[in-house]
Motif scaffolding. Structure first.
Motif, mmCIF file in Angstrom:
data_model
loop_
_atom_site.group_PDB
_atom_site.id
_atom_site.type_symbol
_atom_site.label_atom_id
_atom_site.label_comp_id
_atom_site.label_asym_id
_atom_site.label_seq_id
_atom_site.Cartn_x
_atom_site.Cartn_y
_atom_site.Cartn_z
ATOM 1 N N ILE A 1 0.818 -1.234 -0.113
ATOM 2 C CA ILE A 1 -0.174 -0.042 0.096
ATOM 3 C C ILE A 1 0.899 1.313 0.093
ATOM 4 O O ILE A 1 0.709 2.131 -0.752
ATOM 5 C CB ILE A 1 -0.885 -0.062 1.174
ATOM 6 N N GLY A 2 1.990 1.163 0.821
ATOM 7 C CA GLY A 2 2.885 2.417 0.878
ATOM 8 C C GLY A 2 3.559 2.755 -0.452
ATOM 9 O O GLY A 2 4.251 3.595 -0.601
ATOM 10 N N SER A 3 3.795 1.687 -1.137
ATOM 11 C CA SER A 3 4.454 1.739 -2.413
ATOM 12 C C SER A 3 3.678 1.792 -3.673
ATOM 13 O O SER A 3 4.490 1.958 -4.919
ATOM 14 C CB SER A 3 5.804 0.568 -2.643
ATOM 15 N N ASP A 4 2.430 1.497 -3.588
ATOM 16 C CA ASP A 4 1.763 1.503 -5.054
ATOM 17 C C ASP A 4 1.718 2.793 -5.698
ATOM 18 O O ASP A 4 1.871 2.467 -6.963
ATOM 19 C CB ASP A 4 0.215 1.088 -4.663
ATOM 20 N N GLU A 5 1.780 3.761 -5.122
ATOM 21 C CA GLU A 5 1.827 5.041 -6.131
ATOM 22 C C GLU A 5 3.373 5.344 -6.745
ATOM 23 O O GLU A 5 3.087 5.722 -7.694
ATOM 24 C CB GLU A 5 1.277 6.213 -5.350
ATOM 25 N N VAL A 6 4.256 4.730 -6.016
ATOM 26 C CA VAL A 6 5.499 4.812 -6.723
ATOM 27 C C VAL A 6 5.683 3.676 -7.801
ATOM 28 O O VAL A 6 6.210 4.134 -8.837
ATOM 29 C CB VAL A 6 6.798 4.550 -5.723
ATOM 30 N N THR A 7 4.908 2.654 -7.571
ATOM 31 C CA THR A 7 4.753 1.550 -8.608
ATOM 32 C C THR A 7 4.220 2.227 -10.092
ATOM 33 O O THR A 7 4.419 2.012 -11.256
ATOM 34 C CB THR A 7 4.222 0.345 -8.042
ATOM 35 N N ARG A 8 2.919 2.835 -9.560
ATOM 36 C CA ARG A 8 2.241 3.213 -10.665
ATOM 37 C C ARG A 8 2.913 4.336 -11.362
ATOM 38 O O ARG A 8 3.123 4.321 -12.555
ATOM 39 C CB ARG A 8 0.743 3.978 -9.969
ATOM 40 N N GLN A 9 3.753 5.241 -10.862
ATOM 41 C CA GLN A 9 4.702 6.314 -11.493
ATOM 42 C C GLN A 9 5.647 5.695 -12.321
ATOM 43 O O GLN A 9 5.662 6.088 -13.376
ATOM 44 C CB GLN A 9 5.088 7.442 -10.535
ATOM 45 N N ARG B 1 -7.429 1.624 -10.015
ATOM 46 C CA ARG B 1 -7.201 1.761 -11.557
ATOM 47 C C ARG B 1 -5.823 1.660 -11.714
ATOM 48 O O ARG B 1 -5.380 2.529 -12.416
ATOM 49 C CB ARG B 1 -7.855 2.799 -12.100
ATOM 50 N N PHE B 2 -5.024 0.808 -11.234
ATOM 51 C CA PHE B 2 -3.787 0.547 -11.510
ATOM 52 C C PHE B 2 -3.418 0.243 -12.758
ATOM 53 O O PHE B 2 -4.319 -0.629 -13.694
ATOM 54 C CB PHE B 2 -2.925 -0.444 -10.603
ATOM 55 N N PRO B 3 -2.232 0.683 -13.508
ATOM 56 C CA PRO B 3 -2.166 0.582 -14.931
ATOM 57 C C PRO B 3 -1.389 -0.994 -15.056
ATOM 58 O O PRO B 3 -0.475 -0.985 -16.030
ATOM 59 C CB PRO B 3 -1.106 1.608 -15.096
ATOM 60 N N TRP B 4 -1.626 -2.048 -14.624
ATOM 61 C CA TRP B 4 -1.129 -3.352 -14.717
ATOM 62 C C TRP B 4 -2.188 -4.420 -14.624
ATOM 63 O O TRP B 4 -3.156 -4.072 -14.265
ATOM 64 C CB TRP B 4 -0.014 -3.534 -13.526
ATOM 65 N N VAL B 5 -1.885 -5.407 -15.145
ATOM 66 C CA VAL B 5 -2.699 -6.540 -15.106
ATOM 67 C C VAL B 5 -2.400 -7.235 -13.645
ATOM 68 O O VAL B 5 -1.500 -7.089 -13.342
ATOM 69 C CB VAL B 5 -2.292 -7.675 -16.118
ATOM 70 N N TYR B 6 -3.568 -7.684 -12.988
ATOM 71 C CA TYR B 6 -3.439 -8.032 -11.631
ATOM 72 C C TYR B 6 -4.080 -9.584 -11.425
ATOM 73 O O TYR B 6 -5.217 -9.899 -11.959
ATOM 74 C CB TYR B 6 -4.409 -7.227 -10.754
#
Length: 193
Positions: A48-56, A95-100
């Protein structure tokens, strides 16, 4: 043989259901210049803490032909919020830009040797492993990130350079293995470096 996939190894195949209602195999990502497969989940504070860094990072490199694939292998019996319906809800909300993908049997987590959530694997165009480990140096608190290891590896690879630091230790919660204590790890699992 080490628990975690070794540098230079080929990406293990998979056939897993995704939150978008489709099933995906490795062949579905054939056209990608590079493939980032990362083991993740819904509840872990490091995820959760890194999802936005991963998104970027994903949003920066997807236009350059890089595909991102998240895989949740956590047992729903350890954390119910890691079950498939919660995965679908999380993707709808975030709405993450990856396949989950959902690895309910944990077979794919074992094939890759996933240690933690998150744990990142970067494969080149031939699907050879060229980076494994953490996404960044502070996954639980994005405000303290000083090094984005995944971004550096992608930049180097796409520039035609060797990855300067191809192995780091993933930072996060351990994978929640079915039928085991929440903190259990396989005996052969160990630090990568």
């Amino acid at each position: 043989m080490s628990f975690t996939l070794s540098l230079g190894a080929q990406a293990p195949d998979f056939n897993l259901p995704a939150t978008d209602g489709k099933n995906y195999q490795l062949i579905d990502f054939t056209g990608a210049e590079a493939l980032v497969i990362f083991f993740t989940c819904n509840h872990c504070p490091y995820v959760i803490g890194s999802d936005e860094v991963t998104r970027q990072t994903a949003e920066k490199f997807i236009p350059q032909g890089v595909q991102f694939v998240g895989i949740n292998s956590n047992s729903k019996n350890t954390y119910q919020e890691d079950d498939f319906p919660h995965m679908v809800a999380r993707m709808r909300e975030e709405r993450f830009p990856w396949v989950y993908l959902h690895d309910e049997t944990q077979e794919i987590a074992r094939a890759y040797g996933a240690l933690r959530t998150p744990h990142f694997y970067l494969f080149d165009s031939e699907r050879t492993l060229i980076y494994s480990g953490r996404g960044n140096d502070s996954p639980r608190d994005a405000s303290r990130v000083r090094v984005n290891d995944l971004q550096r590896a992608l930049e180097e690879y796409l520039a035609g350079k060797p990855v300067s630091i191809p192995l780091t230790n993933p930072i996060g919660c351990n994978v929640k293995w079915e039928g085991r204590d929440a903190h259990w790890m396989p005996a052969e699992a160990c630090d990568l470096v």
